[in-house]
Scaffold this motif. Structure first.
Motif, PDB file in Angstrom:
ATOM      1  N   MET A  28      52.810 -50.247 -13.325  1.00 40.90           N
ATOM      2  CA  MET A  28      52.074 -51.070 -11.603  1.00 40.90           C
ATOM      3  C   MET A  28      53.094 -50.633 -10.718  1.00 40.90           C
ATOM      4  O   MET A  28      52.371 -49.563  -9.782  1.00 40.90           O
ATOM      5  CB  MET A  28      52.344 -52.411 -11.753  1.00 40.90           C
ATOM      6  N   ALA A  29      54.427 -49.698 -10.959  1.00 39.31           N
ATOM      7  CA  ALA A  29      54.590 -49.099  -9.900  1.00 39.31           C
ATOM      8  C   ALA A  29      54.973 -47.933  -9.494  1.00 39.31           C
ATOM      9  O   ALA A  29      54.270 -46.661  -8.843  1.00 39.31           O
ATOM     10  CB  ALA A  29      56.424 -49.330 -10.117  1.00 39.31           C
ATOM     11  N   CYS A  30      54.262 -47.523 -11.029  1.00 37.14           N
ATOM     12  CA  CYS A  30      53.804 -45.739 -11.290  1.00 37.14           C
ATOM     13  C   CYS A  30      52.851 -45.859 -11.210  1.00 37.14           C
ATOM     14  O   CYS A  30      52.397 -44.272 -10.517  1.00 37.14           O
ATOM     15  CB  CYS A  30      54.223 -45.202 -13.011  1.00 37.14           C
ATOM     16  N   GLY A  36      49.698 -42.456  -4.019  1.00 33.73           N
ATOM     17  CA  GLY A  36      50.628 -42.267  -2.893  1.00 33.73           C
ATOM     18  C   GLY A  36      50.574 -41.000  -2.916  1.00 33.73           C
ATOM     19  O   GLY A  36      50.020 -40.088  -2.342  1.00 33.73           O
ATOM     20  N   GLU A  37      50.650 -40.564  -4.150  1.00 39.33           N
ATOM     21  CA  GLU A  37      50.457 -38.632  -4.456  1.00 39.33           C
ATOM     22  C   GLU A  37      49.417 -38.314  -4.079  1.00 39.33           C
ATOM     23  O   GLU A  37      49.040 -37.561  -3.508  1.00 39.33           O
ATOM     24  CB  GLU A  37      51.467 -38.319  -5.607  1.00 39.33           C
ATOM     25  N   ARG A  40      47.968 -38.101  -0.764  1.00 38.90           N
ATOM     26  CA  ARG A  40      48.885 -37.301   0.409  1.00 38.90           C
ATOM     27  C   ARG A  40      48.079 -35.636   0.014  1.00 38.90           C
ATOM     28  O   ARG A  40      47.448 -35.217   1.183  1.00 38.90           O
ATOM     29  CB  ARG A  40      50.664 -37.119  -0.303  1.00 38.90           C
ATOM     30  N   VAL A  41      47.246 -35.684  -1.102  1.00 39.28           N
ATOM     31  CA  VAL A  41      46.996 -34.359  -0.774  1.00 39.28           C
ATOM     32  C   VAL A  41      45.542 -34.427  -0.622  1.00 39.28           C
ATOM     33  O   VAL A  41      45.326 -33.899   0.076  1.00 39.28           O
ATOM     34  CB  VAL A  41      46.817 -34.087  -2.470  1.00 39.28           C
ATOM     35  N   ILE A  42      44.934 -36.292  -0.322  1.00 38.32           N
ATOM     36  CA  ILE A  42      43.362 -36.087   0.329  1.00 38.32           C
ATOM     37  C   ILE A  42      43.585 -35.345   1.889  1.00 38.32           C
ATOM     38  O   ILE A  42      43.127 -35.292   2.545  1.00 38.32           O
ATOM     39  CB  ILE A  42      43.082 -37.835  -0.326  1.00 38.32           C
ATOM     40  N   ALA A  43      45.430 -36.189   2.434  1.00 43.44           N
ATOM     41  CA  ALA A  43      45.752 -36.366   3.513  1.00 43.44           C
ATOM     42  C   ALA A  43      45.494 -35.613   4.392  1.00 43.44           C
ATOM     43  O   ALA A  43      45.395 -33.887   5.589  1.00 43.44           O
ATOM     44  CB  ALA A  43      46.649 -37.071   4.301  1.00 43.44           C
ATOM     45  N   LEU A  59      43.852 -31.781  -6.657  1.00 42.16           N
ATOM     46  CA  LEU A  59      43.356 -33.063  -5.933  1.00 42.16           C
ATOM     47  C   LEU A  59      42.524 -33.196  -7.366  1.00 42.16           C
ATOM     48  O   LEU A  59      43.524 -34.783  -7.825  1.00 42.16           O
ATOM     49  CB  LEU A  59      41.833 -32.497  -5.612  1.00 42.16           C
ATOM     50  N   GLY A  60      42.653 -32.895  -8.325  1.00 45.13           N
ATOM     51  CA  GLY A  60      42.020 -33.222  -9.816  1.00 45.13           C
ATOM     52  C   GLY A  60      43.538 -33.380 -10.650  1.00 45.13           C
ATOM     53  O   GLY A  60      43.456 -34.625 -11.299  1.00 45.13           O
ATOM     54  N   GLU A  61      44.569 -32.811 -10.364  1.00 41.37           N
ATOM     55  CA  GLU A  61      45.171 -33.055 -11.099  1.00 41.37           C
ATOM     56  C   GLU A  61      46.090 -34.285 -10.895  1.00 41.37           C
ATOM     57  O   GLU A  61      46.518 -34.774 -11.612  1.00 41.37           O
ATOM     58  CB  GLU A  61      46.717 -32.157 -10.780  1.00 41.37           C
ATOM     59  N   GLU A  62      46.425 -35.107  -9.392  1.00 42.64           N
ATOM     60  CA  GLU A  62      46.727 -36.319  -9.123  1.00 42.64           C
ATOM     61  C   GLU A  62      45.637 -37.270  -9.455  1.00 42.64           C
ATOM     62  O   GLU A  62      45.723 -38.503  -9.580  1.00 42.64           O
ATOM     63  CB  GLU A  62      46.910 -36.088  -7.345  1.00 42.64           C
TER      64      GLU A  62
END
Length: 108
Positions: A28-30, A36-37, A40-43, A59-62
């Motif tokens: 769940m923490a992961c 969050g990662e 960050r990319v979307i932002a 984006l796809g990787e995240e």
């Protein structure tokens, strides 16, 4: 690849390479970290922030990382994601059949 096949593939990978699943709490923490990662990319890609030097718009990787951990959580808690997604679509279809069509904010 179907969702069921993805769940099986992740389970096989964990058993062959991952030794065992992390605990549900760790996963769940992961998942939170991976979301969050993705945020960050979307932002940076669609929002007002810019990429730092050397950062890649992956984006796809995240998204795949989020899906991976979600599948891990489903596997270790006995959730059939295909079944649950089908139930979610049915619920949304019943509940929101006219809601979005009648939302003036969504009209262009």
């Amino acid at each position: 690849m179907t969702i069921k096949e993805a769940q099986q593939t992740v389970d096989e990978w964990i058993k062959e390479y991952g030794v065992r699943y992390f605990s549900e709490l760790t996963n769940m923490a992961c998942l939170t970290e991976e979301v969050g990662e993705l945020a960050r990319v979307i932002a940076r890609k669609y929002g007002d922030q810019s990429f730092k030097a050397g950062e890649e718009p992956n984006l796809g990787e995240e998204m795949a990382d989020v899906l991976w951990v979600l599948i891990c959580l489903a596997n270790q808690t006995g959730v059939d994601l295909t079944e649950e997604l089908q139930k979610s679509i049915a619920k949304k279809t019943s509940r929101d059949a006219e809601r979005h069509k009648n939302n003036p904010k969504l009209k262009q």
